[in-house]
Scaffold this motif. Structure first.
Motif, short mmCIF file in Angstrom:
data_model
loop_
_atom_site.label_atom_id
_atom_site.label_comp_id
_atom_site.label_asym_id
_atom_site.label_seq_id
_atom_site.Cartn_x
_atom_site.Cartn_y
_atom_site.Cartn_z
N GLU A 122 9.50 3.80 -13.10
CA GLU A 122 8.83 4.90 -12.40
C GLU A 122 7.39 5.09 -12.90
N GLU A 123 7.16 4.82 -14.19
CA GLU A 123 5.81 4.92 -14.73
C GLU A 123 4.92 3.83 -14.14
N GLN A 124 5.45 2.62 -14.10
CA GLN A 124 4.69 1.50 -13.55
C GLN A 124 4.35 1.74 -12.09
N LEU A 125 5.29 2.24 -11.33
CA LEU A 125 5.05 2.49 -9.90
C LEU A 125 4.01 3.58 -9.69
N GLU A 126 4.04 4.61 -10.54
CA GLU A 126 3.06 5.69 -10.40
C GLU A 126 1.64 5.17 -10.60
N ILE A 127 1.46 4.34 -11.60
CA ILE A 127 0.14 3.79 -11.89
C ILE A 127 -0.29 2.79 -10.82
N GLU A 128 0.62 1.89 -10.46
CA GLU A 128 0.29 0.88 -9.45
C GLU A 128 -0.01 1.50 -8.10
N ASP A 129 0.76 2.52 -7.72
CA ASP A 129 0.55 3.16 -6.42
C ASP A 129 -0.79 3.88 -6.36
N PHE A 130 -1.14 4.58 -7.42
CA PHE A 130 -2.40 5.34 -7.38
C PHE A 130 -3.61 4.42 -7.38
N TYR A 131 -3.62 3.44 -8.29
CA TYR A 131 -4.78 2.57 -8.41
C TYR A 131 -4.73 1.37 -7.46
N ARG A 132 -3.60 1.21 -6.79
CA ARG A 132 -3.40 0.11 -5.85
C ARG A 132 -3.62 -1.24 -6.53
N ILE A 133 -2.98 -1.39 -7.66
CA ILE A 133 -3.05 -2.64 -8.39
C ILE A 133 -1.72 -3.37 -8.25
N PRO A 134 -1.76 -4.69 -8.17
CA PRO A 134 -0.53 -5.44 -7.89
C PRO A 134 0.43 -5.51 -9.06
N GLN A 135 -0.09 -5.44 -10.30
CA GLN A 135 0.78 -5.53 -11.46
C GLN A 135 0.05 -5.05 -12.70
N LEU A 136 0.83 -4.66 -13.70
CA LEU A 136 0.29 -4.25 -14.99
C LEU A 136 0.70 -5.27 -16.03
N LEU A 137 -0.25 -5.71 -16.83
CA LEU A 137 0.02 -6.76 -17.81
C LEU A 137 -0.16 -6.25 -19.23
N THR A 138 0.70 -6.72 -20.13
CA THR A 138 0.48 -6.53 -21.55
C THR A 138 -0.59 -7.51 -22.02
N LYS A 139 -1.05 -7.35 -23.27
CA LYS A 139 -2.03 -8.29 -23.82
C LYS A 139 -1.49 -9.71 -23.79
N GLU A 140 -0.23 -9.88 -24.13
CA GLU A 140 0.38 -11.21 -24.16
C GLU A 140 0.42 -11.81 -22.76
N MET A 141 0.72 -10.99 -21.76
CA MET A 141 0.76 -11.48 -20.38
C MET A 141 -0.63 -11.86 -19.89
N TRP A 142 -1.64 -11.06 -20.25
CA TRP A 142 -3.01 -11.42 -19.90
C TRP A 142 -3.37 -12.77 -20.51
N CYS A 143 -3.06 -12.93 -21.78
CA CYS A 143 -3.41 -14.18 -22.47
C CYS A 143 -2.71 -15.38 -21.83
N ASP A 144 -1.46 -15.21 -21.45
CA ASP A 144 -0.73 -16.29 -20.79
C ASP A 144 -1.40 -16.67 -19.47
N SER A 145 -1.76 -15.67 -18.68
CA SER A 145 -2.39 -15.95 -17.38
C SER A 145 -3.76 -16.60 -17.56
N ILE A 146 -4.52 -16.14 -18.54
CA ILE A 146 -5.84 -16.71 -18.81
C ILE A 146 -5.73 -18.18 -19.19
N ARG A 147 -4.78 -18.48 -20.07
CA ARG A 147 -4.60 -19.88 -20.50
C ARG A 147 -4.13 -20.76 -19.34
N LYS A 148 -3.21 -20.24 -18.53
CA LYS A 148 -2.71 -21.02 -17.40
C LYS A 148 -3.82 -21.36 -16.41
N ALA A 149 -4.84 -20.51 -16.33
CA ALA A 149 -5.96 -20.76 -15.42
C ALA A 149 -6.92 -21.81 -15.97
N GLY A 150 -6.74 -22.19 -17.24
CA GLY A 150 -7.57 -23.24 -17.81
C GLY A 150 -8.61 -22.79 -18.80
N PHE A 151 -8.46 -21.56 -19.32
CA PHE A 151 -9.42 -21.04 -20.28
C PHE A 151 -8.84 -21.04 -21.69
#
Length: 231
Positions: free
Chosen positions: A147-176
């Motif tokens: 319910e917390e995630q939905l409240e934030i995502e709905d208001f800011y209209r963001i597709p997902q919320l990431l932890t630092k570890e998730m950000w780092c995983d996505s950044i590396r997968k993109a080739g950085f």
């Protein structure tokens, strides 16, 4: 009236809406080691505050993109004394630039509002080898309740919320490579400026109030991180 958080930022003409504001931008720029001929892209340039600061600080060719028409118009107005800056209307997932074009891409609280993996893939396409990507992005300090995630995502209209570890995983997968990750220093003053439009509805004020309410409610759960990356 069907307006959202981004519309509110545009209507109030807010510069430095990202965490840390202009002080965070200055903190980033102070750490740059960039050849003067390297092209710089401010993705989601908003109302143009960062590009104005960069234009007054760096000799580099500067570019900005945004998909919000009002923000882009505000940026053009703000940057009228810097005609060499290139501004384009574009989606981050489909950037109108050739491969290996930029030496630096800067995203200040923008990529979190997009399909993150697609955006990072586009950044990797248009950044030169050994080019730099700097992300200042909303990051969760822990796993949120649904319910917390939905409240934030709905208001800011963001597709997902990431932890630092998730950000780092996505950044590396993109080739950085990730050079460093840091919190925004506490001593930075959040400098925000306004360029109010002629007509502001009650809905815009309500959205601003909700934004500040959510910021306070989730201050121990949400933060922002600076991700310094290299291709």
């Amino acid at each position: 009236m069907n307006v959202n958080y981004t519309d509110m930022i545009a209507t109030f003409g807010i510069g430095g809406a990202h965490p840390g504001g202009l002080s965070a931008t200055k903190h980033i720029v102070d750490r740059l080691q960039l050849a003067p001929d390297e092209k710089v892209l401010d993705v989601g340039c908003g109302n143009g505050q960062t590009l104005e600061y960069l234009a007054n600080t760096l000799p580099n060719p500067l570019y900005g993109i945004d998909q919000h028409n009002t923000m882009l118009a505000n940026a053009k107005k703000r940057l009228k004394d810097h005609p060499s800056i290139t501004l384009k209307h574009a989606d981050i997932e489909n950037l109108p630039f050739p491969n290996n074009y930029f030496g630096l891409i800067l995203s200040e609280s923008v990529t979190a509002f997009t399909p993150i993996d697609l955006a990072l893939k586009e950044y990797a396409r248009i950044i030169k080898d050994n080019g730099n990507l700097i992300l200042l992005e909303m990051t969760t300090n822990d796993t949120l309740k649904q319910e917390e995630q939905l409240e934030i995502e709905d208001f800011y209209r963001i597709p997902q919320l990431l932890t630092k570890e998730m950000w780092c995983d996505s950044i590396r997968k993109a080739g950085f490579q990730i050079i460093s990750v840091e919190a925004i220093p506490d001593h930075l003053e959040n400098i925000i400026d306004f360029d109010l439009q002629t007509v502001i509805s009650q809905r815009h004020f309500e959205l601003m109030a909700t934004h500040y309410h959510l910021t306070e409610k989730y201050k121990s759960t949400l933060s922002s991180r600076l991700y310094y990356c290299k291709k």
